[in-house]
Design a protein around this motif. Structure first.
Motif, PDB file in Angstrom:
ATOM      1  N   ASN A  69       0.856  -1.182   0.000  1.00 56.04           N
ATOM      2  CA  ASN A  69       0.000   0.000   0.000  1.00 56.04           C
ATOM      3  C   ASN A  69       0.892   1.232   0.000  1.00 56.04           C
ATOM      4  N   ASP A  70       0.966   1.911  -1.135  1.00 53.81           N
ATOM      5  CA  ASP A  70       1.764   3.129  -1.212  1.00 53.81           C
ATOM      6  C   ASP A  70       0.908   4.299  -0.745  1.00 53.81           C
ATOM      7  N   LYS A  71       1.255   4.836   0.413  1.00 54.07           N
ATOM      8  CA  LYS A  71       0.467   5.910   1.016  1.00 54.07           C
ATOM      9  C   LYS A  71       0.893   7.295   0.528  1.00 54.07           C
ATOM     10  N   GLY A  72       1.799   7.325  -0.443  1.00 54.16           N
ATOM     11  CA  GLY A  72       2.223   8.601  -1.006  1.00 54.16           C
ATOM     12  C   GLY A  72       3.254   9.291  -0.135  1.00 54.16           C
ATOM     13  N   ASP A  73       3.441  10.584  -0.376  1.00 53.49           N
ATOM     14  CA  ASP A  73       4.463  11.358   0.314  1.00 53.49           C
ATOM     15  C   ASP A  73       3.863  12.310   1.336  1.00 53.49           C
ATOM     16  N   ILE A  74       4.561  12.455   2.442  1.00 53.37           N
ATOM     17  CA  ILE A  74       4.224  13.483   3.426  1.00 53.37           C
ATOM     18  C   ILE A  74       4.572  14.847   2.841  1.00 53.37           C
ATOM     19  N   VAL A  75       3.744  15.828   3.090  1.00 52.86           N
ATOM     20  CA  VAL A  75       4.016  17.191   2.613  1.00 52.86           C
ATOM     21  C   VAL A  75       5.012  17.848   3.564  1.00 52.86           C
ATOM     22  N   ILE A  76       6.115  18.303   3.005  1.00 52.92           N
ATOM     23  CA  ILE A  76       7.165  18.941   3.797  1.00 52.92           C
ATOM     24  C   ILE A  76       7.131  20.447   3.557  1.00 52.92           C
ATOM     25  N   GLY A  77       6.982  21.202   4.632  1.00 49.37           N
ATOM     26  CA  GLY A  77       6.976  22.663   4.526  1.00 49.37           C
ATOM     27  C   GLY A  77       8.364  23.207   4.247  1.00 49.37           C
ATOM     28  N   ARG A  78       8.418  24.424   3.748  1.00 52.04           N
ATOM     29  CA  ARG A  78       9.709  25.012   3.403  1.00 52.04           C
ATOM     30  C   ARG A  78       9.658  26.519   3.595  1.00 52.04           C
ATOM     31  N   LYS A  79      10.711  27.066   4.148  1.00 51.08           N
ATOM     32  CA  LYS A  79      10.871  28.509   4.250  1.00 51.08           C
ATOM     33  C   LYS A  79      12.228  28.876   3.672  1.00 51.08           C
ATOM     34  N   GLU A  80      12.372  30.103   3.298  1.00 51.66           N
ATOM     35  CA  GLU A  80      13.591  30.519   2.611  1.00 51.66           C
ATOM     36  C   GLU A  80      14.809  30.559   3.528  1.00 51.66           C
ATOM     37  N   ILE A  81      14.632  30.992   4.777  1.00 48.26           N
ATOM     38  CA  ILE A  81      15.764  31.175   5.671  1.00 48.26           C
ATOM     39  C   ILE A  81      15.494  30.458   6.987  1.00 48.26           C
ATOM     40  N   SER A  82      16.449  29.649   7.406  1.00 52.37           N
ATOM     41  CA  SER A  82      16.317  28.983   8.696  1.00 52.37           C
ATOM     42  C   SER A  82      16.404  30.005   9.820  1.00 52.37           C
ATOM     43  N   LYS A  83      15.575  29.841  10.843  1.00 56.41           N
ATOM     44  CA  LYS A  83      15.604  30.746  11.991  1.00 56.41           C
ATOM     45  C   LYS A  83      16.713  30.390  12.974  1.00 56.41           C
ATOM     46  N   ASN A  84      17.250  29.207  12.866  1.00 51.94           N
ATOM     47  CA  ASN A  84      18.248  28.743  13.818  1.00 51.94           C
ATOM     48  C   ASN A  84      19.503  28.338  13.055  1.00 51.94           C
ATOM     49  N   THR A  85      20.538  29.133  13.133  1.00 56.86           N
ATOM     50  CA  THR A  85      21.745  28.839  12.378  1.00 56.86           C
ATOM     51  C   THR A  85      22.538  27.676  12.971  1.00 56.86           C
ATOM     52  N   LYS A  86      22.324  27.393  14.262  1.00 57.36           N
ATOM     53  CA  LYS A  86      22.996  26.261  14.891  1.00 57.36           C
ATOM     54  C   LYS A  86      22.340  24.937  14.535  1.00 57.36           C
ATOM     55  N   LEU A  87      21.055  24.975  14.272  1.00 54.31           N
ATOM     56  CA  LEU A  87      20.302  23.800  13.868  1.00 54.31           C
ATOM     57  C   LEU A  87      19.535  24.172  12.601  1.00 54.31           C
ATOM     58  N   ARG A  88      20.067  23.771  11.479  1.00 54.45           N
ATOM     59  CA  ARG A  88      19.524  24.188  10.193  1.00 54.45           C
ATOM     60  C   ARG A  88      18.074  23.730  10.010  1.00 54.45           C
ATOM     61  N   ASN A  89      17.182  24.688   9.727  1.00 56.60           N
ATOM     62  CA  ASN A  89      15.765  24.402   9.420  1.00 56.60           C
ATOM     63  C   ASN A  89      15.068  23.610  10.535  1.00 56.60           C
ATOM     64  N   LEU A  90      15.354  23.985  11.767  1.00 53.62           N
ATOM     65  CA  LEU A  90      14.819  23.242  12.912  1.00 53.62           C
ATOM     66  C   LEU A  90      13.307  23.147  12.874  1.00 53.62           C
ATOM     67  N   GLU A  91      12.623  24.256  12.699  1.00 59.48           N
ATOM     68  CA  GLU A  91      11.158  24.271  12.759  1.00 59.48           C
ATOM     69  C   GLU A  91      10.549  23.346  11.705  1.00 59.48           C
ATOM     70  N   GLU A  92      11.092  23.403  10.491  1.00 61.36           N
ATOM     71  CA  GLU A  92      10.544  22.585   9.403  1.00 61.36           C
ATOM     72  C   GLU A  92      10.861  21.099   9.603  1.00 61.36           C
ATOM     73  N   VAL A  93      12.047  20.813  10.126  1.00 62.72           N
ATOM     74  CA  VAL A  93      12.409  19.419  10.389  1.00 62.72           C
ATOM     75  C   VAL A  93      11.515  18.829  11.486  1.00 62.72           C
ATOM     76  N   VAL A  94      11.236  19.599  12.517  1.00 62.78           N
ATOM     77  CA  VAL A  94      10.333  19.146  13.580  1.00 62.78           C
ATOM     78  C   VAL A  94       8.940  18.885  13.011  1.00 62.78           C
ATOM     79  N   GLU A  95       8.444  19.811  12.196  1.00 63.24           N
ATOM     80  CA  GLU A  95       7.112  19.659  11.624  1.00 63.24           C
ATOM     81  C   GLU A  95       7.019  18.416  10.739  1.00 63.24           C
TER      82      GLU A  95
END
Length: 299
Positions: free
Chosen positions: A46-72
């Motif tokens: 059963n191929d359930k397809g792909d999860i939708v991954i959000g994206r923003k232009e600039i990471s808010k956390n330079t120590k942890l790249r794209n933290l908010e989007e990776v968590v989401e």
């Protein structure tokens, strides 16, 4: 051969690192015939397809790249894996960079309270915000699953840790940062580096790995397979290739032995980057290894 009900979920995530293209990994693996290969072995897919991954232009956390989007993205994946298990299916996750293992393991840990993990990878992925030389979260998922790292990552699905260090076996390591090396020693994590694989041979490494989990009486074993664990002459389409890796044939042997052991209860294949690849060669290797993991044999 056991016939499985396999649910596939793709995670087109390339935000855990800074090289674009690995978000196309799930499509490349499907294009290489993953679903057809598994169905030919008699499994229901059963191929359930792909999860939708959000994206923003600039990471808010330079120590942890794209933290908010990776968590989401990992929160969505954890919820999806939990649902797959609730339906009684076998989760097979297609990446995406290796940061997605945070979500996979978080979802699995809802069911498996003594989960074992085989980390088939050139890297230990045990960095934290303090030890990472890059801030790339794809170098942190194993640490996060052990409860080490940024609160937003370790608390996905609200509980931590998801794994015990004694329930982890790393296979194929050959690029380990200083902070990771210290953590491995501190936590007593079992590692079969390329030195051990060369010295013992893959047969002995896998026999010891299987015996290790059987003695620990884990209630499930997850295979997290990063294609850069394999030597880049076979898998050129990865973001962080490290020469001197596991061979194509050794990897097939490892997958065949895991199939025969009947230990593996879920799997993910990650870090296929078609932009860096040669005629989808790396995705072809991923699918061939899936075949061996799910029961394909010559005779």
């Amino acid at each position: 051969m056991n016939k499985l009900n396999i649910s596939i979920v793709g995670v087109p995530m390339d935000l855990g690192q800074n090289r674009r293209g690995v978000d196309m990994g799930p499509s490349a693996i499907r294009y290489a015939g993953a679903i057809e290969r598994l169905k030919a072995l008699g499994h229901t897919v059963n191929d359930k397809g792909d999860i939708v991954i959000g994206r923003k232009e600039i990471s808010k956390n330079t120590k942890l790249r794209n933290l908010e989007e990776v968590v989401e993205g990992n929160t969505k994946l954890a919820n999806e894996v939990k649902e797959i298990l609730a339906e009684g299916d076998y989760p097979l996750v297609l990446g995406g960079d290796h940061s997605i293992a945070i979500g996979t393991i978080a979802g699995l840990a809802d069911k498996y309270k003594n989960l074992g993990v085989i980390w088939y990878d050139a890297h230990a992925d045990l960095n934290t915000e303090e030890t990472s030389p890059s801030g790339n979260i794809h170098g942190m998922p194993l640490a996060v699953s052990l409860g080490l790292g940024h609160t937003d990552l370790v608390k996905i699905r609200s509980y931590t840790p998801k794994l015990k260090p004694e329930n982890v076996v790393i296979i194929g390591a050959r690029s380990v940062d200083p902070g990771e090396r210290e953590l491995i020693k501190e936590k007593g994590i079992k590692v079969f580096s390329m030195h051990e694989i060369d010295k013992l041979g893959m047969t002995k490494v896998m026999e010891q790995t299987i015996e290790y989990f059987q003695k620990r009486e884990v209630d499930g074993v997850h295979l997290s397979l990063d294609l850069d664990g394999i030597d880049p002459i076979y898998t050129p389409g990865v973001g962080t290739p490290v020469p001197g890796g596991i061979t194509y044939r050794e990897s097939h042997l490892a997958m065949e032995m895991l199939y025969s052991s009947n230990l593996i209860t879920s799997a993910e294949f990650v870090e296929v980057n078609p932009i860096l690849d040669e005629k989808n060669k790396t995705a072809d290797v991923a699918v061939a290894l899936m075949g061996s993991l799910f029961g394909e044999s010559l005779l």
